[in-house]
Design a protein around this motif. Structure first.
Motif, short mmCIF file in Angstrom:
data_model
loop_
_atom_site.label_atom_id
_atom_site.label_comp_id
_atom_site.label_asym_id
_atom_site.label_seq_id
_atom_site.Cartn_x
_atom_site.Cartn_y
_atom_site.Cartn_z
N GLU A 37 45.05 -3.39 37.10
CA GLU A 37 46.06 -2.66 37.86
C GLU A 37 46.70 -3.50 38.97
OE1 GLU A 37 46.15 1.25 40.76
OE2 GLU A 37 44.87 1.31 38.98
N CYS A 38 45.88 -4.22 39.75
CA CYS A 38 46.42 -4.95 40.91
C CYS A 38 46.20 -6.45 40.84
CB CYS A 38 45.82 -4.40 42.21
SG CYS A 38 44.05 -4.71 42.35
N HIS A 39 45.55 -6.94 39.77
CA HIS A 39 45.28 -8.38 39.56
C HIS A 39 44.39 -9.00 40.64
CE1 HIS A 39 48.91 -9.10 36.65
NE2 HIS A 39 48.02 -8.24 36.19
N SER A 40 43.51 -8.19 41.22
CA SER A 40 42.54 -8.73 42.19
C SER A 40 41.31 -9.22 41.44
CB SER A 40 42.11 -7.64 43.19
OG SER A 40 43.23 -7.20 43.92
N PRO A 41 40.72 -10.37 41.86
CA PRO A 41 39.51 -10.86 41.19
C PRO A 41 38.37 -9.85 41.30
CG PRO A 41 40.48 -12.57 42.56
CD PRO A 41 41.21 -11.31 42.89
N ILE A 42 37.64 -9.69 40.21
CA ILE A 42 36.54 -8.74 40.17
C ILE A 42 35.30 -9.36 40.82
CG2 ILE A 42 35.02 -7.40 38.64
CD1 ILE A 42 37.93 -6.47 38.66
N LYS A 43 34.60 -8.59 41.66
CA LYS A 43 33.35 -9.03 42.27
C LYS A 43 32.18 -8.47 41.48
CE LYS A 43 34.87 -9.46 47.09
NZ LYS A 43 34.65 -8.99 48.47
N TYR A 44 31.14 -9.26 41.35
CA TYR A 44 29.93 -8.80 40.67
C TYR A 44 28.81 -8.72 41.70
CZ TYR A 44 32.51 -9.66 36.40
OH TYR A 44 33.46 -9.63 35.41
N GLU A 45 28.38 -7.51 42.00
CA GLU A 45 27.36 -7.30 43.01
C GLU A 45 26.00 -7.11 42.36
OE1 GLU A 45 29.75 -5.13 46.63
OE2 GLU A 45 28.92 -3.86 45.05
N LYS A 46 24.95 -7.56 43.07
CA LYS A 46 23.58 -7.34 42.62
C LYS A 46 23.14 -5.97 43.13
CE LYS A 46 22.14 -12.19 42.41
NZ LYS A 46 23.40 -12.85 42.76
N ILE A 47 22.83 -5.09 42.18
CA ILE A 47 22.45 -3.71 42.54
C ILE A 47 21.12 -3.38 41.89
CG2 ILE A 47 23.10 -1.28 42.31
CD1 ILE A 47 26.01 -2.15 42.35
N CYS A 48 20.21 -2.82 42.67
CA CYS A 48 18.93 -2.37 42.14
C CYS A 48 19.15 -1.07 41.37
CB CYS A 48 17.93 -2.15 43.27
SG CYS A 48 16.37 -1.45 42.70
N PRO A 49 18.78 -1.02 40.07
CA PRO A 49 19.03 0.19 39.28
C PRO A 49 18.15 1.37 39.68
CG PRO A 49 17.77 -1.39 38.00
CD PRO A 49 18.15 -2.08 39.27
N VAL A 50 17.02 1.11 40.37
CA VAL A 50 16.13 2.19 40.80
C VAL A 50 16.58 2.76 42.14
CG1 VAL A 50 13.76 2.80 41.42
CG2 VAL A 50 14.19 1.27 39.50
N CYS A 51 16.78 1.84 43.11
CA CYS A 51 17.21 2.29 44.45
C CYS A 51 18.69 2.65 44.49
CB CYS A 51 16.92 1.20 45.48
SG CYS A 51 15.18 0.73 45.56
N GLU A 52 19.44 2.17 43.48
CA GLU A 52 20.88 2.42 43.38
C GLU A 52 21.64 1.97 44.63
OE1 GLU A 52 21.42 6.51 42.38
OE2 GLU A 52 20.85 6.21 40.28
N LYS A 53 21.30 0.75 45.09
CA LYS A 53 22.02 0.19 46.23
C LYS A 53 22.09 -1.32 46.09
CE LYS A 53 17.99 -0.21 49.28
NZ LYS A 53 17.40 0.16 50.59
N PRO A 54 23.13 -1.95 46.69
CA PRO A 54 23.25 -3.41 46.61
C PRO A 54 22.08 -4.09 47.33
CG PRO A 54 25.31 -2.40 47.31
CD PRO A 54 24.27 -1.34 47.37
N VAL A 55 21.67 -5.26 46.83
CA VAL A 55 20.59 -6.02 47.47
C VAL A 55 21.13 -7.39 47.88
CG1 VAL A 55 18.68 -4.86 46.34
CG2 VAL A 55 19.77 -6.78 45.20
N GLY A 56 20.72 -7.87 49.04
CA GLY A 56 21.14 -9.18 49.55
C GLY A 56 20.19 -10.27 49.11
#
Length: 285
Positions: A37-56
């Motif tokens: 839609e806007c041609h912005s680069p896609i970011k791939y985040e690390k997300i815990c599938p159990v806690c359902e939140k991004p991890v650093g």
């Protein structure tokens, strides 16, 4: 040329300070993924599938999965200590062998070796010894925390190191499915196949081979940059029709690859010139 590793080569009591430089480069064209839609680069985040939140980065540990869903966690301190104990900055040549004893399936990556300060004479000695003996050095080296086997040989007056796989890293050929157990071809088919190989045999000239896909992709990218909507690909030879008869396929291949011969000129035929017989009138005496 960028230096990627510094250390030394040793064989016997001879020690040569060296540098390693990558001998090859990957020229694959890397494509980014964008939001349509806007041609912005896609970011791939690390997300815990159990806690359902991004991890650093600080929340991530490394582990080995020894069975499905069961892990042994390895601490960074343990890995670093192991790395320091094994990462001696030296290439130790342990054996000398004939290179034709090493199947090409073992070869991995290539590195140029240059002498470091004070190593020129010993470098020249090893190069000369390898050339005159017709042997290559079999060595061990640790690169990026991984111990690897390597071959040290001469390439265009330069020492070259090629890392090779360990035997247990090469999968057994017997595990390949559907391999015919024996020869299922006739002598005539074999002879015809060898004739085709002979016709296609030439000297290896690497400069005559090109990555056609990469060239076409670069042309497409350049055309898009310049606002050209349509790009006409280069014409390719039409694919040959599928031939089920093996001998027919071999013969058709031989006919296709047969070198063109100049038409044989017929020898010129000289035209015979006939003299006209002049019949004179008989004079009366």
């Amino acid at each position: 040329m960028h230096t990627i590793w510094k250390g030394s080569i040793s064989f016997g009591l001879v020690n040569i300070p060296i540098k390693l430089h990558a001998a090859t480069e990957n020229k694959d064209i890397s494509l980014r993924t964008l939001h349509k839609e806007c041609h912005s680069p896609i970011k791939y985040e690390k997300i815990c599938p159990v806690c359902e939140k991004p991890v650093g980065k600080e929340d991530i540990v490394r582990a080995f999965e020894y069975t499905k869903g069961r892990f042994v966690v390895l601490e960074d301190e343990d890995l670093e200590k192991l790395k320091q104990e094994n990462e001696a900055r030296a290439v130790e040549i342990i054996d000398f062998v004939k290179i034709d004893q090493i199947d090409p399936i073992y070869f991995d990556r290539s590195y140029y070796i240059s002498p470091n300060d004070g190593g020129s004479k010993a470098y020249s000695l090893l190069r000369k010894a390898l050339e005159d003996s017709g042997k290559v050095g079999l060595a061990k080296i640790v690169i990026r925390a991984k111990e690897q086997m390597a071959v040290v040989r001469v390439y265009q007056n330069t020492l070259l190191m090629e890392t090779i796989h360990y035997p247990d890293e090469v999968r057994p050929a017997v595990d390949v499915p559907n391999i015919p157990s024996g020869d299922q071809v006739t002598d005539k088919e074999t002879a015809t196949a060898i004739m085709l190989i002979d016709q296609l045999t030439t000297d290896f000239q690497p400069e005559k081979y090109n990555d056609d896909y990469r060239t076409a992709l670069l042309e497409l990218i350049e055309a898009k940059k310049n606002g050209v909507a349509a790009v006409t690909p280069k014409e390719r030879e039409p694919a040959a029709a599928k031939v089920t008869d093996l001998m027919a396929a071999l013969q058709a291949s031989i006919d296709k690859t047969k070198p063109a011969t100049a038409p044989v000129k017929k020898p010129a035929v000289k035209k015979r010139t006939t003299r006209k017989k002049v019949v004179g009138e008989k004079k009366e005496a």
